[in-house]
Design a protein around this motif. Structure first.
Motif, mmCIF file in Angstrom:
data_model
loop_
_atom_site.group_PDB
_atom_site.id
_atom_site.type_symbol
_atom_site.label_atom_id
_atom_site.label_comp_id
_atom_site.label_asym_id
_atom_site.label_seq_id
_atom_site.Cartn_x
_atom_site.Cartn_y
_atom_site.Cartn_z
ATOM 1 N N ILE A 32 0.839 -1.201 0.000
ATOM 2 C CA ILE A 32 0.000 0.000 0.000
ATOM 3 C C ILE A 32 0.870 1.246 0.000
ATOM 4 O O ILE A 32 0.586 2.223 -0.716
ATOM 5 N N PHE A 33 1.939 1.201 0.780
ATOM 6 C CA PHE A 33 2.821 2.359 0.843
ATOM 7 C C PHE A 33 3.450 2.625 -0.524
ATOM 8 O O PHE A 33 3.538 3.786 -0.973
ATOM 9 N N ASN A 34 3.821 1.576 -1.192
ATOM 10 C CA ASN A 34 4.377 1.735 -2.548
ATOM 11 C C ASN A 34 3.318 2.267 -3.529
ATOM 12 O O ASN A 34 3.622 3.071 -4.429
ATOM 13 N N ALA A 35 2.060 1.847 -3.351
ATOM 14 C CA ALA A 35 0.977 2.316 -4.221
ATOM 15 C C ALA A 35 0.742 3.814 -4.036
ATOM 16 O O ALA A 35 0.532 4.560 -5.014
ATOM 17 N N ILE A 36 0.774 4.282 -2.792
ATOM 18 C CA ILE A 36 0.606 5.718 -2.506
ATOM 19 C C ILE A 36 1.735 6.508 -3.151
ATOM 20 O O ILE A 36 1.504 7.573 -3.743
ATOM 21 N N ASN A 37 2.966 5.991 -3.042
ATOM 22 C CA ASN A 37 4.104 6.678 -3.669
ATOM 23 C C ASN A 37 3.920 6.776 -5.175
ATOM 24 O O ASN A 37 4.243 7.811 -5.802
ATOM 25 N N ASN A 38 3.420 5.713 -5.772
ATOM 26 C CA ASN A 38 3.210 5.734 -7.228
ATOM 27 C C ASN A 38 2.129 6.766 -7.626
ATOM 28 O O ASN A 38 2.238 7.446 -8.662
#
Length: 585
Positions: A270-276
């Motif tokens: 999820i954290f990576n998705a927010i960054n994207n």
């Protein structure tokens, strides 16, 4: 002057067969059994007459070892020896078919009982604990039994080892034989102790049992290391708390750990998705409609209004498209952020629960772990005990060796004092030996040297009969003669009054030395009431005619011949028959 006391003399040897030549000895004085070689056969010798057999048969009647060959070759024969002890007559009869027994004045004794009786009558002051000294070993000093007995003055039997030889010779020289035994015991104990220590140090099995794979040179370091390890393990065991539900707690902690792992993986996604999403929100159009028109103008290219309108429409479409995309991304980001906050809460909760479980596990332990801890401590303790035992065992052996060394030093010191205390005895032995030796070699130093042997061995005394001219021919024979006469004359610890020598003593030596032997023997036997018995070949006796006057020859030789044996016929030999007997076993 004849001095009578408690004495033992040989009187007569006979057999139950008429063919046997009975030998009657002079009660006092010299007795010569003369061997005459009549046969001209070069293969015939004086040895075939029975001279040495005579000596063997006397030993046989005095309790010598059993001989099966006698039984096989002389069946039904029995031999009798008459002797006096304190002027009391005794007859010992021994049958070759029943050699385990001896009839003494018609009373039957077992062989060992008979020799014990003889010992009690002829030798004294023999402690019971001495194994290698007895009537049989001592009587050999008065009747040398074998050919090898004439090799050296001090060796009567080759079978006797150094200790036995020293023990018996010292006894008849009047020395304290307990000192000999004591040193032998010390040396044997020393050797045994050193051998045991060496075996433990070098034997791979013993070393492995005690030390395992430890370096024996670093035993002390290993012991200190194990002491510290034992201290740590003992402390850990003392502080160890066993949790009854330890296994269920550990299981729960493992489950929490797995959950944390899953939630942290999900949070990372999820954290990576927010960054994207944030990266996508930063995307802007590379060029506007106005910028495109300016490019054309700069290139001096005219574009019509319809194309310009088209540029504006495309720009407006993209603007709307980006607006919609941004709205969608912001909505997705908001949803992800909400999920991230929820996951962070779950992770914090699970982390706290995990910390509680791990803290509980660290403060306690399972029964299995407690058992393993105790087992480890036990193994260390066993190894420690073995190393300590190994060290103590080697220390015990080292201490024992030191004690024995100290005992050696003390015994050496005590023996030196003892030898000073018996100067008169030593002087007496020297003087008697010298009184005989000087008749052979004038102005030559001679005597019996008795010294303390301080070496790390079993010999307490160094005993040496010495004559300065000991490199000349016949000196060994003279030493034998003088040494045996010293033992007889000094009467140390015995009341035997005879010596019996074989013709080997006078064979192949200078007639002057033989003459001196007969002169001395005649004088001392008659002066002191002793017996000297010797077998002699006619050849040696004939040679004495040039050394004696006729009167002396008659006095010293002819009048003392008690029996003649020849090789002329079977009847003239000792047994009266010809038989091949091996009695020098």
């Amino acid at each position: 002057m004849i001095k009578e006391s408690c004495i033992m003399r040989l009187i007569e040897l006979r057999a139950n067969k008429e063919t046997f030549h009975t030998i009657t000895f002079n009660k006092v004085g010299v007795s010569i059994i003369r061997a005459i070689k009549v046969s001209e056969d070069k293969k015939s010798t004086y040895n075939s007459t029975g001279k040495s057999l005579l000596i063997y048969l006397i030993h046989f009647c005095l309790g010598g070892s059993e001989n099966q060959e006698l039984k096989e070759k002389l069946p039904e024969w029995e031999f009798s020896l008459d002797f006096l002890i304190d002027d009391v007559p005794f007859t010992a009869t021994r049958n070759v078919d029943n050699q385990k027994f001896v009839r003494l004045n018609e009373k039957e004794y077992k062989l060992s009982e008979y020799t014990d009786w003889l010992q009690s009558k002829t030798f004294f002051n023999i402690p019971n604990e001495f194994k290698y000294i007895s009537f049989r070993s001592l009587i050999n000093r008065f009747i040398r039994p074998k050919k090898s007995s004439y090799d050296t003055y001090n060796c009567y039997l080759k079978e006797e080892v150094g200790y036995q030889e020293l023990l018996n010779n010292s006894y008849l020289l009047g020395l304290d034989i307990s000192r000999i035994s004591k040193k032998k015991e010390l040396k044997e104990e020393w050797d045994t102790t050193k051998e045991k220590k060496k075996n433990i140090e070098n034997d791979s099995i013993m070393r492995e049992f005690f030390t395992g794979d430890s370096d024996k040179k670093k035993i002390d370091l290993e012991i200190i290391g194990l002491e510290k390890k034992l201290e740590r393990l003992t402390k850990s065991i003392a502080e160890f708390k066993v949790a009854e539900d330890y296994d269920s707690i550990r299981k729960e902690a493992d489950e929490i750990s797995e959950q944390l792992k899953r939630y942290k993986n999900r949070r990372s996604v999820i954290f990576n998705a927010i960054n994207n999403i944030e990266k996508s929100l930063d995307i802007r159009p590379d060029i506007s409609s106005k910028d495109i028109q300016n490019l054309f103008e700069d290139a001096k290219i005219n574009i019509n209004e319809s194309i310009k309108r088209r540029f504006d429409e495309v720009e407006d479409f993209n603007r709307k498209l980006l607006g919609n995309r941004k709205a969608r991304l912001l909505d997705e980001k908001k949803q992800f952020e909400s999920q991230l906050n929820e996951l962070d809460g779950i992770i914090r909760m699970l982390g706290k629960a995990q910390d509680e479980k791990l803290s509980l596990l660290q403060a306690t332990g399972s029964l299995e772990e407690y058992s393993k801890l105790n087992e480890q401590c036990s193994q260390v303790q066993i190894k420690y005990n073995k190393l300590v035992d190994y060290k103590e065992l080697l220390g015990t052996y080292n201490s024992k060796i030191d004690e024995i060394k100290e005992a050696f030093v003390k015994e050496n010191s005590d023996t030196n004092k003892y030898l000073k205390e018996i100067e008169l005895l030593k002087k007496r032995n020297i003087e008697v030996f010298n009184s005989f030796a000087e008749q052979f070699y004038q102005n030559k130093t001679s005597g019996i040297i008795i010294e303390n042997n301080e070496g790390e061995n079993q010999s307490r005394f160094n005993i040496e009969a010495t004559i300065d001219s000991d490199s000349g021919d016949g000196v060994n024979n003279v030493k034998i003669f003088c040494f045996d006469w010293t033992i007889l004359k000094t009467q140390n610890n015995h009341n035997v009054k005879f010596i019996f020598h074989d013709s080997r003593l006078i064979s192949e030596i200078d007639p002057r030395q033989i003459a001196t032997m007969f002169y001395l023997s005649n004088f001392h036997t008659n002066e002191f009431g002793l017996q000297y018995i010797i077998t002699a070949n006619q050849k040696e006796l004939d040679a004495l005619k040039s050394e004696f006057t006729e009167e002396e020859y008659q006095k010293f030789i002819e009048k003392n011949i008690v029996e003649e044996l020849t090789d002329e016929s079977d009847e003239s030999k000792l047994l009266g028959i010809t038989i091949d007997l091996n009695y020098e076993k």
